[in-house]
Motif scaffolding. Structure first.
Motif, PDB file in Angstrom:
ATOM      1  N   UNK A  11     -10.687 -91.102 -78.345  1.00  0.00           N
ATOM      2  CA  UNK A  11     -10.264 -92.169 -79.146  1.00  0.00           C
ATOM      3  C   UNK A  11      -8.967 -92.913 -78.565  1.00  0.00           C
ATOM      4  N   UNK A  12      -8.040 -91.939 -78.070  1.00  0.00           N
ATOM      5  CA  UNK A  12      -6.972 -92.405 -77.284  1.00  0.00           C
ATOM      6  C   UNK A  12      -7.392 -93.128 -75.967  1.00  0.00           C
ATOM      7  N   UNK A  13      -8.488 -92.627 -75.380  1.00  0.00           N
ATOM      8  CA  UNK A  13      -8.813 -93.262 -74.060  1.00  0.00           C
ATOM      9  C   UNK A  13      -9.349 -94.733 -74.403  1.00  0.00           C
ATOM     10  N   UNK A  14     -10.237 -94.743 -75.313  1.00  0.00           N
ATOM     11  CA  UNK A  14     -11.206 -95.962 -75.581  1.00  0.00           C
ATOM     12  C   UNK A  14     -10.110 -97.076 -76.175  1.00  0.00           C
ATOM     13  N   UNK A  15      -9.056 -96.560 -76.572  1.00  0.00           N
ATOM     14  CA  UNK A  15      -7.955 -97.655 -77.116  1.00  0.00           C
ATOM     15  C   UNK A  15      -6.754 -97.800 -76.264  1.00  0.00           C
ATOM     16  N   UNK A  54     -13.826-100.806 -77.537  1.00  0.00           N
ATOM     17  CA  UNK A  54     -15.039-100.499 -78.446  1.00  0.00           C
ATOM     18  C   UNK A  54     -14.951-101.968 -79.082  1.00  0.00           C
ATOM     19  N   UNK A  55     -16.363-102.585 -79.150  1.00  0.00           N
ATOM     20  CA  UNK A  55     -16.675-103.697 -80.194  1.00  0.00           C
ATOM     21  C   UNK A  55     -17.991-103.566 -80.631  1.00  0.00           C
ATOM     22  N   UNK A  56     -18.435-104.681 -81.322  1.00  0.00           N
ATOM     23  CA  UNK A  56     -19.789-104.743 -81.545  1.00  0.00           C
ATOM     24  C   UNK A  56     -20.568-105.575 -80.492  1.00  0.00           C
TER      25      UNK A  56
END
Ligand SMILES: [Zn+2]
Length: 134
Positions: A11-15, A54-56
């Motif tokens: 989570x931290x890495x993705x954002x 992280x997106x759609x």
């Protein structure tokens, strides 16, 4: 098990890309950071928004609807190979830019990434000019 652990630490890495924005803002407002550093941080923000955030997916499906699967970055699609290439190909065709741009604003996750990309672009341009005219 391994999969679960990967998700928690991810989570931290993705954002992480969004963490660059306050750093860039601080760099500009405080005047303590060099333009070169801001240029690098801005470039990373752009790359992050286009290829890692992280997106759609939002690629157009065969039914003419927007794909709602998760994807990484504004320009990359979900795990379906067809969708992966659809948006990337659109980015190379100027006539498709309007359609592609519309996809960026279709949901919150993508809009946040689009704003980051534009802020990064603006910041990078100003930093580049500052470097060139120093
Ligand atoms: Zn898709």
């Amino acid at each position: 098990m391994g999969r679960k652990r990967k998700k928690a630490s991810g989570i931290a890495g993705r954002y992480f890309g969004y963490l660059l924005l306050p750093i860039i803002v601080y760099g500009w407002t405080s005047g303590n950071m060099s333009a070169a550093f801001i240029l690098i941080a801005s470039s990373l923000t752009i790359l992050y928004a286009l290829f890692a955030v992280p997106a759609w997916c939002m690629a157009t499906t065969r039914d003419g609807l927007a794909c709602r699967r998760n994807s990484h970055g504004l320009l990359l699609g979900c795990s379906l190979r067809e969708h992966k290439w659809q948006k990337l190909k659109m980015s190379f065709r100027a006539s498709k830019w309007g359609e592609l741009f519309g996809k960026f604003w279709s949901n919150t996750a993508n809009a946040a990434a689009a704003v980051s990309a534009m802020a990064g672009t603006g910041s990078a341009l100003v930093a580049a000019v500052a470097l060139a005219t120093k």
